[in-house]
Write a protein that holds these residues in place. Structure first.
Motif, PDB file in Angstrom:
ATOM      1  N   LEU A 108       0.835  -1.196   0.000  1.00  0.00           N
ATOM      2  CA  LEU A 108       0.000   0.000   0.000  1.00  0.00           C
ATOM      3  C   LEU A 108       0.871   1.248   0.000  1.00  0.00           C
ATOM      4  O   LEU A 108       1.883   1.320   0.697  1.00  0.00           O
ATOM      5  CB  LEU A 108      -0.906   0.022   1.232  1.00  0.00           C
ATOM      6  N   SER A 109       0.475   2.226  -0.789  1.00  0.00           N
ATOM      7  CA  SER A 109       1.169   3.504  -0.805  1.00  0.00           C
ATOM      8  C   SER A 109       0.786   4.320   0.426  1.00  0.00           C
ATOM      9  O   SER A 109      -0.163   3.997   1.147  1.00  0.00           O
ATOM     10  CB  SER A 109       0.822   4.277  -2.083  1.00  0.00           C
ATOM     11  N   ALA A 110       1.504   5.405   0.656  1.00  0.00           N
ATOM     12  CA  ALA A 110       1.206   6.264   1.799  1.00  0.00           C
ATOM     13  C   ALA A 110      -0.183   6.869   1.677  1.00  0.00           C
ATOM     14  O   ALA A 110      -0.912   7.013   2.674  1.00  0.00           O
ATOM     15  CB  ALA A 110       2.268   7.360   1.908  1.00  0.00           C
ATOM     16  N   GLU A 111      -0.590   7.212   0.464  1.00  0.00           N
ATOM     17  CA  GLU A 111      -1.932   7.761   0.261  1.00  0.00           C
ATOM     18  C   GLU A 111      -3.005   6.735   0.569  1.00  0.00           C
ATOM     19  O   GLU A 111      -4.017   7.046   1.211  1.00  0.00           O
ATOM     20  CB  GLU A 111      -2.065   8.248  -1.183  1.00  0.00           C
ATOM     21  N   ARG A 112      -2.780   5.492   0.145  1.00  0.00           N
ATOM     22  CA  ARG A 112      -3.774   4.428   0.388  1.00  0.00           C
ATOM     23  C   ARG A 112      -3.892   4.138   1.878  1.00  0.00           C
ATOM     24  O   ARG A 112      -4.995   3.897   2.385  1.00  0.00           O
ATOM     25  CB  ARG A 112      -3.353   3.166  -0.372  1.00  0.00           C
ATOM     26  N   ILE A 113      -2.795   4.152   2.612  1.00  0.00           N
ATOM     27  CA  ILE A 113      -2.848   3.934   4.058  1.00  0.00           C
ATOM     28  C   ILE A 113      -3.641   5.048   4.734  1.00  0.00           C
ATOM     29  O   ILE A 113      -4.467   4.803   5.626  1.00  0.00           O
ATOM     30  CB  ILE A 113      -1.429   3.842   4.639  1.00  0.00           C
ATOM     31  N   ALA A 114      -3.407   6.283   4.301  1.00  0.00           N
ATOM     32  CA  ALA A 114      -4.147   7.411   4.868  1.00  0.00           C
ATOM     33  C   ALA A 114      -5.641   7.275   4.580  1.00  0.00           C
ATOM     34  O   ALA A 114      -6.481   7.615   5.435  1.00  0.00           O
ATOM     35  CB  ALA A 114      -3.607   8.721   4.316  1.00  0.00           C
ATOM     36  N   GLU A 115      -6.012   6.774   3.418  1.00  0.00           N
ATOM     37  CA  GLU A 115      -7.426   6.591   3.104  1.00  0.00           C
ATOM     38  C   GLU A 115      -8.066   5.544   4.010  1.00  0.00           C
ATOM     39  O   GLU A 115      -9.201   5.728   4.474  1.00  0.00           O
ATOM     40  CB  GLU A 115      -7.567   6.179   1.635  1.00  0.00           C
ATOM     41  N   VAL A 116      -7.353   4.456   4.258  1.00  0.00           N
ATOM     42  CA  VAL A 116      -7.901   3.411   5.132  1.00  0.00           C
ATOM     43  C   VAL A 116      -8.143   3.954   6.534  1.00  0.00           C
ATOM     44  O   VAL A 116      -9.194   3.699   7.152  1.00  0.00           O
ATOM     45  CB  VAL A 116      -6.948   2.202   5.166  1.00  0.00           C
ATOM     46  N   VAL A 117      -7.198   4.711   7.059  1.00  0.00           N
ATOM     47  CA  VAL A 117      -7.350   5.286   8.396  1.00  0.00           C
ATOM     48  C   VAL A 117      -8.473   6.315   8.418  1.00  0.00           C
ATOM     49  O   VAL A 117      -9.266   6.379   9.373  1.00  0.00           O
ATOM     50  CB  VAL A 117      -6.018   5.902   8.858  1.00  0.00           C
ATOM     51  N   ARG A 118      -8.563   7.126   7.373  1.00  0.00           N
ATOM     52  CA  ARG A 118      -9.617   8.147   7.313  1.00  0.00           C
ATOM     53  C   ARG A 118     -11.007   7.511   7.303  1.00  0.00           C
ATOM     54  O   ARG A 118     -11.918   7.976   8.004  1.00  0.00           O
ATOM     55  CB  ARG A 118      -9.430   8.991   6.043  1.00  0.00           C
TER      56      ARG A 118
ATOM     57  N   GLY B 159      -5.454  12.034  -3.082  1.00  0.00           N
ATOM     58  CA  GLY B 159      -4.473  13.026  -2.664  1.00  0.00           C
ATOM     59  C   GLY B 159      -4.430  13.243  -1.163  1.00  0.00           C
ATOM     60  O   GLY B 159      -3.852  14.228  -0.688  1.00  0.00           O
ATOM     61  N   LEU B 160      -5.034  12.322  -0.405  1.00  0.00           N
ATOM     62  CA  LEU B 160      -5.083  12.460   1.054  1.00  0.00           C
ATOM     63  C   LEU B 160      -3.709  12.197   1.653  1.00  0.00           C
ATOM     64  O   LEU B 160      -3.017  11.247   1.273  1.00  0.00           O
ATOM     65  CB  LEU B 160      -6.108  11.482   1.629  1.00  0.00           C
TER      66      LEU B 160
END
Length: 497
Positions: free
Chosen positions: A279-289, A311-312
């Motif tokens: 997972l990219s950093a953006e994808r990880i941020a989306e999961v947490v969000r 772009g999160l």
């Protein structure tokens, strides 16, 4: 015609680590008892009153160590949990507010609690594919998140399932040889399907000159299909630590992880993980969000389908406000309750023992099941299994009646574990955490009943994570939080308690 008996493999032989010491006292309690008895004997040489004066405080101090709950916690640990909760509540630490109107520096929506001091960066593996790296600055740990699409056991031959289970066990055994690995976790998240992906896939493909009846049928399928379906995501996090006394640059650690990624992903594919990827950093941020605000799940999927990404950033992945209580955790549009494992299934089980827990549960907005693994290096594994074998043999020779029968079963399990470890098998400590998220506080009791039914079908005993709901919620996210690395008391000292 000769018939052959079909045998289905079973699994098990997991054992709770035996606490060193005398009975339920633990190592520290045992040392305290014998040391206190010596002091009492010396005091009795002076007078009987002096011996009583020494004995009474000793009993008051040692007795709470002998009184334990079902999951092995003594009274001191329960008291420490309540005192910690009281201190957090008195300081207002159970309430978190972020954003431009809050007092947080920067005015952004940083994740709260254990994730507040985590930073995200991105690297490139050997195939020039991006992957996210989470740096836990408080413990100097680095986590990577892998995603996969498991094939599942439906319409699959039992022999193939057995092969997948064996390959998964081999992949876990390899983790004990990973340099610097502190722990791993497998998070399976299920939620109702919002239908965004189906709509983005079907609606643009409808021809403009399509018959009205065909168009109506396809639009109705897109509209009604999500109400009876669910989406499932599987994440695997690996957390590495830098050896004590060794200073390494952040870039060097990321490059080291990039070299290891292809081998780790190929092992997951062989274990039935399907298409495995980092997972990219953006994808990880989306999961947490989405975990903190389940109401934005459809918007995140729509943005990803239309624009290829959101772009999160990590600093905006947290909630705008959250409140922790004794039994629940409120965060933006969701209310969550978490549970902790107290007892694994006794006896042997089949490969589908957790199937009901992993499937979508009615009455919940989102559900996460987190399996936490702590690989043990081969040298320590050999020492642990030999110590357990000697302890089991001692209990079998000293017990009577039903206690002796159970001790004999412990001896057989310990002997089998020692033989498997000697033949090259790995030793792994594991636990399980469960988080259910609903839309309103009134649905928490219904979710509690649903979870109890799921636990009964899986023969697992769990307890609510009361007074630490926020921390348990963070541990079930795919961000690499390891509970034994977040405690003030070292893990070795906790085992001695």
């Amino acid at each position: 015609m000769a018939t052959e008996a079909v045998t289905h493999p079973t699994y098990g032989n997991w054992r709770r680590p035996r606490r060193p010491g005398l009975g339920p006292l633990g190592l520290i309690g045992t040392v305290g008892v014998f040391g206190g008895l010596v002091v009492v004997l010396l005091a009795s040489l002076i007078s009987l009153a002096a011996a009583v004066v020494v004995l009474v405080p000793l009993v008051i101090v040692i007795a709470p160590l002998a009184l334990r709950t079902q999951d092995g916690r003594n009274l001191y640990q329960l008291l420490a949990l309540r005192v910690g909760w009281f201190r957090r509540k008195s300081k207002g630490a159970h309430i978190y507010v972020s954003g431009p109107l809050s007092q947080r520096p920067g005015g952004r929506f940083r994740p709260p609690g254990l994730l507040n001091r985590v930073s995200a960066s991105e690297g490139r593996d050997a195939y020039d594919r991006p992957f996210g790296v989470l740096h836990h600055r408080s413990r100097n740990l680095y986590s990577i998140v892998l995603g996969c699409e498991p094939d599942g056991g439906s319409l699959v031959d039992p022999d193939q399932v057995d092969v997948w289970v064996a390959m998964w066990g081999e992949w876990l055994a390899r983790l004990s040889h990973e340099p610097g690995l502190r722990g791993a976790s497998v998070i399976v998240e299920t939620a109702p399907d919002p239908g965004t992906r189906l709509a983005a896939e079907v609606l643009p493909r409808i021809a403009e000159d399509a018959p009205p009846a065909a168009r109506a049928v396809m639009e109705e399928v897109v509209r009604r299909y999500p109400s009876a379906s669910s989406e499932m995501h599987t994440y695997i996090t690996l957390t590495y630590g830098v050896p004590a006394g060794q200073k390494r640059k952040h870039e060097d650690v990321v490059n080291d992880l990039a070299i290891r990624l292809p081998g780790l992903l190929s092992g997951l594919v062989g274990a039935g993980g399907g298409a495995a990827y980092a997972l990219s950093a953006e994808r990880i941020a989306e999961v947490v969000r989405v975990a903190y605000d389940p109401a934005v799940a459809a918007d995140v999927l729509s943005a990803r389908a239309e624009h290829g990404g959101t772009g999160l950033e990590w600093d905006d992945a947290g909630p705008s406000a959250c409140v922790e209580s004794v039994k629940s955790y409120q965060h933006d549009s969701g209310y969550s309750r978490s549970w902790l494992l107290t007892l694994a299934p006794r006896g042997t089980v089949r490969s589908g023992v957790l199937r009901n827990m992993l499937e979508a549960a009615p009455g919940t907005r989102r559900k996460r099941v987190a399996l936490l693994y702590r690989p043990i290096d081969p040298a320590t594994s050999a020492r642990i299994v030999e110590a357990d074998r000697r302890s089991a043999q001692f209990m079998a020779t000293s017990g009577r009646g039903m206690v002796q029968a159970r001790a004999a079963s412990e001896v057989r399990a310990a002997e089998q574990t020692a033989a498997e470890e000697a033949s090259g098998a790995g030793l792994v400590e594991f636990s399980l955490m469960f988080t259910a998220t609903v839309d309103s506080p009134d649905q928490l009791e219904e979710a509690d009943v649903t979870v109890r039914n799921l636990l009964a079908s899986s023969r697992i005993s769990m307890r609510p994570a009361d007074r630490m709901q926020a921390a348990a919620f963070s541990c079930t996210l795919p961000v690499g939080i390891l509970p034994w690395e977040q405690t003030l008391i070292p893990h070795e000292l906790q085992e001695a308690l």
